[in-house]
Design a protein around this motif. Structure first.
Motif, PDB file in Angstrom:
ATOM      1  N   PHE A  97       0.878  -1.185   0.000  1.00  0.00           N
ATOM      2  CA  PHE A  97       0.000   0.000   0.000  1.00  0.00           C
ATOM      3  C   PHE A  97       0.908   1.226   0.000  1.00  0.00           C
ATOM      4  CE2 PHE A  97      -3.017  -3.166   1.113  1.00  0.00           C
ATOM      5  CZ  PHE A  97      -4.217  -2.689   0.598  1.00  0.00           C
ATOM      6  N   SER A  98       1.077   1.787  -1.182  1.00  0.00           N
ATOM      7  CA  SER A  98       2.149   2.777  -1.308  1.00  0.00           C
ATOM      8  C   SER A  98       1.643   4.134  -1.808  1.00  0.00           C
ATOM      9  CB  SER A  98       3.249   2.227  -2.220  1.00  0.00           C
ATOM     10  OG  SER A  98       2.689   1.740  -3.402  1.00  0.00           O
ATOM     11  N   LYS A  99       0.472   4.509  -1.340  1.00  0.00           N
ATOM     12  CA  LYS A  99       0.003   5.848  -1.710  1.00  0.00           C
ATOM     13  C   LYS A  99       0.927   6.907  -1.096  1.00  0.00           C
ATOM     14  CE  LYS A  99      -4.306   8.463  -1.862  1.00  0.00           C
ATOM     15  NZ  LYS A  99      -5.739   8.346  -1.614  1.00  0.00           N
ATOM     16  N   PHE A 100       1.459   6.617   0.096  1.00  0.00           N
ATOM     17  CA  PHE A 100       2.295   7.607   0.778  1.00  0.00           C
ATOM     18  C   PHE A 100       3.765   7.192   0.850  1.00  0.00           C
ATOM     19  CE2 PHE A 100      -2.012   7.969   2.720  1.00  0.00           C
ATOM     20  CZ  PHE A 100      -2.372   9.125   2.055  1.00  0.00           C
ATOM     21  N   ALA A 101       4.047   5.979   1.348  1.00  0.00           N
ATOM     22  CA  ALA A 101       5.440   5.495   1.396  1.00  0.00           C
ATOM     23  C   ALA A 101       5.608   4.448   0.302  1.00  0.00           C
ATOM     24  CB  ALA A 101       5.717   4.867   2.742  1.00  0.00           C
ATOM     25  N   GLU A 102       6.818   4.326  -0.227  1.00  0.00           N
ATOM     26  CA  GLU A 102       6.995   3.438  -1.381  1.00  0.00           C
ATOM     27  C   GLU A 102       8.364   2.777  -1.372  1.00  0.00           C
ATOM     28  OE1 GLU A 102       6.202   5.585  -4.959  1.00  0.00           O
ATOM     29  OE2 GLU A 102       6.483   3.788  -6.206  1.00  0.00           O
ATOM     30  N   VAL A 103       8.468   1.604  -1.995  1.00  0.00           N
ATOM     31  CA  VAL A 103       9.774   0.985  -2.227  1.00  0.00           C
ATOM     32  C   VAL A 103       9.982   0.965  -3.746  1.00  0.00           C
ATOM     33  CG1 VAL A 103      11.134  -1.133  -2.033  1.00  0.00           C
ATOM     34  CG2 VAL A 103       9.678  -0.412  -0.136  1.00  0.00           C
ATOM     35  N   THR A 104      11.099   1.525  -4.207  1.00  0.00           N
ATOM     36  CA  THR A 104      11.337   1.594  -5.652  1.00  0.00           C
ATOM     37  C   THR A 104      11.727   0.213  -6.190  1.00  0.00           C
ATOM     38  OG1 THR A 104      13.674   2.043  -5.365  1.00  0.00           O
ATOM     39  CG2 THR A 104      12.213   3.967  -5.440  1.00  0.00           C
ATOM     40  N   ILE A 105      11.739   0.099  -7.496  1.00  0.00           N
ATOM     41  CA  ILE A 105      12.107  -1.185  -8.124  1.00  0.00           C
ATOM     42  C   ILE A 105      13.465  -1.650  -7.615  1.00  0.00           C
ATOM     43  CG2 ILE A 105      12.731  -2.264 -10.346  1.00  0.00           C
ATOM     44  CD1 ILE A 105      10.514  -0.552 -11.626  1.00  0.00           C
ATOM     45  N   GLU A 106      14.357  -0.698  -7.430  1.00  0.00           N
ATOM     46  CA  GLU A 106      15.720  -1.054  -6.993  1.00  0.00           C
ATOM     47  C   GLU A 106      15.769  -1.399  -5.499  1.00  0.00           C
ATOM     48  OE1 GLU A 106      14.956   1.944  -8.438  1.00  0.00           O
ATOM     49  OE2 GLU A 106      15.403   1.156 -10.445  1.00  0.00           O
ATOM     50  N   GLY A 107      14.750  -0.992  -4.753  1.00  0.00           N
ATOM     51  CA  GLY A 107      14.754  -1.325  -3.320  1.00  0.00           C
ATOM     52  C   GLY A 107      15.058  -0.145  -2.417  1.00  0.00           C
ATOM     53  N   SER A 108      14.930   1.085  -2.944  1.00  0.00           N
ATOM     54  CA  SER A 108      15.106   2.253  -2.059  1.00  0.00           C
ATOM     55  C   SER A 108      13.753   2.622  -1.473  1.00  0.00           C
ATOM     56  CB  SER A 108      15.619   3.470  -2.835  1.00  0.00           C
ATOM     57  OG  SER A 108      16.736   3.096  -3.558  1.00  0.00           O
ATOM     58  N   TYR A 109      13.801   3.239  -0.297  1.00  0.00           N
ATOM     59  CA  TYR A 109      12.567   3.583   0.412  1.00  0.00           C
ATOM     60  C   TYR A 109      12.242   5.059   0.210  1.00  0.00           C
ATOM     61  CZ  TYR A 109       9.222   4.002   4.265  1.00  0.00           C
ATOM     62  OH  TYR A 109       8.092   4.221   5.020  1.00  0.00           O
ATOM     63  N   ALA A 136      -6.001  14.784   1.308  1.00  0.00           N
ATOM     64  CA  ALA A 136      -5.875  14.427  -0.105  1.00  0.00           C
ATOM     65  C   ALA A 136      -4.896  15.372  -0.799  1.00  0.00           C
ATOM     66  CB  ALA A 136      -7.243  14.470  -0.778  1.00  0.00           C
ATOM     67  N   SER A 137      -4.829  16.627  -0.325  1.00  0.00           N
ATOM     68  CA  SER A 137      -3.854  17.545  -0.913  1.00  0.00           C
ATOM     69  C   SER A 137      -2.613  17.657  -0.002  1.00  0.00           C
ATOM     70  CB  SER A 137      -4.481  18.922  -1.156  1.00  0.00           C
ATOM     71  OG  SER A 137      -5.106  19.373   0.022  1.00  0.00           O
ATOM     72  N   ARG A 138      -2.405  16.590   0.779  1.00  0.00           N
ATOM     73  CA  ARG A 138      -1.206  16.428   1.622  1.00  0.00           C
ATOM     74  C   ARG A 138      -1.056  17.515   2.694  1.00  0.00           C
ATOM     75  NH1 ARG A 138       2.966  12.388  -1.046  1.00  0.00           N
ATOM     76  NH2 ARG A 138       1.351  11.057  -1.868  1.00  0.00           N
ATOM     77  N   ASP A 139      -2.189  18.120   3.084  1.00  0.00           N
ATOM     78  CA  ASP A 139      -2.168  19.089   4.177  1.00  0.00           C
ATOM     79  C   ASP A 139      -2.494  18.318   5.462  1.00  0.00           C
ATOM     80  OD1 ASP A 139      -2.784  20.874   6.153  1.00  0.00           O
ATOM     81  OD2 ASP A 139      -4.282  21.994   5.017  1.00  0.00           O
ATOM     82  N   THR A 140      -1.497  18.176   6.321  1.00  0.00           N
ATOM     83  CA  THR A 140      -1.673  17.337   7.515  1.00  0.00           C
ATOM     84  C   THR A 140      -1.913  18.172   8.778  1.00  0.00           C
ATOM     85  OG1 THR A 140       0.713  17.336   7.804  1.00  0.00           O
ATOM     86  CG2 THR A 140      -0.208  15.462   6.629  1.00  0.00           C
TER      87      THR A 140
END
Ligand SMILES: Cc1cc2nc3c(=O)[nH]c(=O)nc-3n(C[C@H](O)[C@H](O)[C@H](O)COP(=O)(O)OP(=O)(O)OC[C@H]3O[C@@H](n4cnc5c(N)ncnc54)[C@H](O)[C@@H]3O)c2cc1C
Length: 682
Positions: A265-277, A372-376
């Motif tokens: 579930f990577s709407k906010f945090a993600e792991v790239t194809i290469e494996g970087s966070y 939704a517009s990343r205002d936290t």
């Protein structure tokens, strides 16, 4: 003395119910529309209730007699039929949700609707949504949410399940490295779910542990429902007092199970194809799903308490017990002060929590639009508020259902009264979605942070978010705390202010306790309750102001209920009010007596409308499923009818007689005869 007329106790029940209804001064339909948020919502409910009432599968008459497996199978059949009806009638999401709530059943699909789907919507990446959203939405797959493990629940940071990224194949590998890493308690996992959202520690290719993240995992085959390779899954067994029997809380272990990279579930945090966070922009962005569930728990508490209040008020209206009056009638149980003092405040809390739910869900929707517009910016305050409200309404709800059950005496203990079931099904709400005692700590942490800011700078007051408005009282420019007199209890503003002062002073005292100072073990519970009650009291004051939208008599009566809520809140806060010096013993009599008398006076003012107000909840007999809460008041006939269905009554002589009862009796009779013989010889 002339003989008193004989009364048929059974027939009198209907007479009493009719008499109570005829005393009603409110317009029940208008108050109903108010509670449901408009006539349209009520009409929709009525339309759907007609459809549901016609379905033989949804009949509840025999469910109390079913064993656990049969209850689960019945719930699955109900779910299947509900989704079939949804398609047949082309129901919208709102219509489906309403129909689902009208079932008034514990079903496993609830986890898909309330936990799985919102997380998918809130945190699914565009790729995941493209691939799976239609299946999720159409229930082509059934989901569950797997966070808790056998070894850890509250301490999410210590979960043991791992999800290790493998760049060579662009996959994650899920693993349960120990017995205690087994996922446990997961609703719908035991036998129903095909897919799950798994909370697991994300491990990067360099071995770095990034902490818990969410992954989408298929659990069972869509061909034959068998668990997929590497997944051991099952039901965790019966729950306390046979509660939630129809739901399959489950366990699961993963043995090196591979899923594609895009299943994170990577709407906010993600792991790239290469494996970087890639970091999320805010650490708490992923709280959205849980916050939504907590917000919905507020109106749910209101409607659940409303059911308990309806059943108990109806029963105690027709139940008579005590000395005969001149007409030969015993006293209606509701008219005893010790009964109405227990039940009418419950009725008032049902009204307040239902309205409060509307406010909270609206505020949450606004926050989510900003997210939704990343205002936290609204997130921390909303999180703390929802923690406090979740704890407050569930703790109170559990107490209220049990209080209502006990007010009905022995018959309240019968399963046919319906409140035993309501209680046991509501009970775990104090534990799931965050253990109440743990959440208290989060409420206090947020409050002390704001309190420190207010104490150190006057400009901080202007920036206080609405739920923490009570802290304005600590500003140097604020007025002194009010003097409590007998008139305080007749003025809404004064009672609200008092509850706000109580919270402000308690938080201030706590914040100023030196780090080396000792605090009592219950401090978080007392503070969190005071903070939340201050917020709710201010909201109730708003609710009272908004009653001008109702016709005057309805506004007067609902207003009485709201004031009753405020006064019983103040009454339960008396220890705090005395501790922080807002109420003082001056030596001139009991300073709390005026408050207690004001509570009694309000109860007596509400009483003639007690039945009308419970009718305004609009519960059908089918929904309440209670022999003691039937709307026509004929409780003894309803109870008698239910008892005839008891399977044990099918046999005049129980099958246990021959093998077990008879031999015991025969041994006893033989032994007694032996003794008699011995006695006669003496
Ligand atoms: C009916 C039911 C359905 C559930 N459904 C799901 C589901 O679908 N998915 C899912 O993932 N989970 C589910 N759960 C699990 C639920 O979320 C956990 O039970 C809950 O989070 C508490 O965790 P725990 O049971 O491990 O208790 P623990 O965390 O072990 O708590 C035990 C006691 O310790 C206290 N405690 C723990 N930590 C602290 C602290 N930091 N400060 C003070 N006191 C503390 C608690 O107050 C509690 O009294 C369900 C539970 C139930 C009962």
């Amino acid at each position: 003395m002339a003989p008193r007329p004989r009364v048929d106790v059974n027939q009198q029940t209907a007479v009493d119910m009719n008499a109570a209804r005829s005393q009603t001064s409110i317009n029940v339909q208008t108050v109903k529309n108010y509670l449901y948020g408009g006539q349209k919502a009520w009409d929709l409910r009525q339309r759907l209730e007609k459809i549901i009432a016609q379905e033989p599968l949804f009949d509840k008459q025999h469910r109390d007699f079913l064993g656990r497996t049969d209850q689960y199978i019945r719930a699955a059949a109900i779910t299947n039929r509900l989704t079939e009806l949804q398609r047949m009638h082309g129901w919208s999401q709102e219509e489906y949700r309403t129909a689902s709530s009208l079932l008034s059943e514990v079903v496993s699909i609830a986890l898909h609707d309330a936990a799985f789907q919102p997380v998918f919507l809130g945190q699914g990446s565009p790729a995941l949504m493209d691939n799976y959203w239609d299946l999720v939405h159409e229930k082509g797959i059934q989901g569950c949410y797997l966070q808790t493990e056998l070894g850890h629940g509250t301490n999410v940071a210590r979960l043991e399940t791992t999800s290790t990224y493998i760049p060579e194949t662009q996959e994650f590998e899920l693993n349960s490295p120990s017995l205690t890493s087994t996922k446990w308690w997961i609703g719908a996992l035991g036998k129903s779910a095909t897919h799950g959202i798994v909370q697991a520690k994300l491990i990067l290719p360099d071995g770095k542990d990034m902490g818990p993240h969410l992954f989408f995992v298929q659990l069972r085959s869509l061909e034959d429902h068998k668990p997929l390779r590497g997944i051991a899954v099952g039901d965790i067994g019966p729950k306390a007092s046979g509660g939630m029997a129809a739901q399959d809380q489950g366990f699961a272990r993963f043995d090196h199970v591979r899923i594609p990279r895009t299943n994170m579930f990577s709407k906010f945090a993600e792991v790239t194809i290469e494996g970087s966070y890639i970091q999320p922009p805010h650490a708490k962005l992923s709280y959205g799903g849980m916050m939504y569930i907590r917000a919905t728990m507020i109106p749910t508490a209101g409607w659940t308490i409303a059911k308990a209040a309806t059943v108990a008020i109806r029963y105690t209206t027709v139940r008579r017990q005590g000395e005969l009056d001149a007409k030969g009638l015993e006293r209606q149980v509701l008219t005893y002060p010790s009964t109405y003092y227990r039940l009418l405040p419950i009725l008032s809390r049902a009204f307040v929590f239902i309205e409060l739910g509307r406010y909270t869900i609206k505020a949450l929707t606004q926050m989510q639009e900003r997210l939704a517009s990343r205002d936290t910016s609204l997130l921390p305050e909303m999180h703390a508020l929802l923690c406090g409200l979740k704890v407050f309404v569930t703790t109170q709800g559990i107490i209220d259902i049990e209080t209502a059950r006990r007010s009905m005496g022995g018959h309240g203990y019968s399963a046919f009264a319906g409140l035993g079931r309501l209680y046991i099904e509501y009970l775990p709400s104090a534990t799931f979605e965050g253990d109440n005692f743990v959440l208290d700590g989060q409420v206090v942490r947020a409050a002390t942070k704001l309190c420190k800011a207010v104490l150190s700078s006057t400009s901080a007051v202007a920036k206080l978010p609405l739920p923490s408005a009570y802290l304005r009282l600590l500003s140097t420019t604020s007025e002194a705390p009010p003097q409590v007199t007998s008139s305080t209890w007749h003025d809404v503003h004064s009672v609200v202010l008092l509850l706000e002062w109580r919270a402000a002073l308690m938080v201030k005292n706590f914040t100023q306790t030196p780090a080396s100072g000792d605090v009592d073990a219950n401090v978080n519970q007392r503070l969190a309750r005071a903070i939340t009650e201050a917020f709710v009291a201010a909201q109730v004051s708003e609710m009272i102001n908004n009653l001008t939208n109702l016709p005057s008599e309805d506004a007067r009566v609902v207003g009485c209920l709201y004031r009753l809520y405020l006064l019983t809140s103040a009454e339960s806060a008396l220890v705090d009010l005395l501790s922080v010096g807002l109420i003082r013993h001056t030596g001139a009599g009991d300073p709390t007596q005026d408050l207690r008398l004001a509570v009694k006076a309000l109860c007596l003012e509400v009483m003639p409308n007690a039945i009308g107000l419970t009718d305004a909840f609009g519960f059908s007999d089918r929904i309440l499923d209670s022999a003691l809460g039937v709307s026509d008041g004929r409780v003894y006939e309803a109870l008698w009818k239910r008892v005839q269905m008891e399977p044990m009554n099918k046999d005049e002589v129980t099958p246990a007689y021959a093998p077990y009862i008879r031999p015991m009796l025969q041994r006893g009779q033989a032994a007694a005869q032996q003794k008699m013989k011995l006695k006669s010889r003496l």
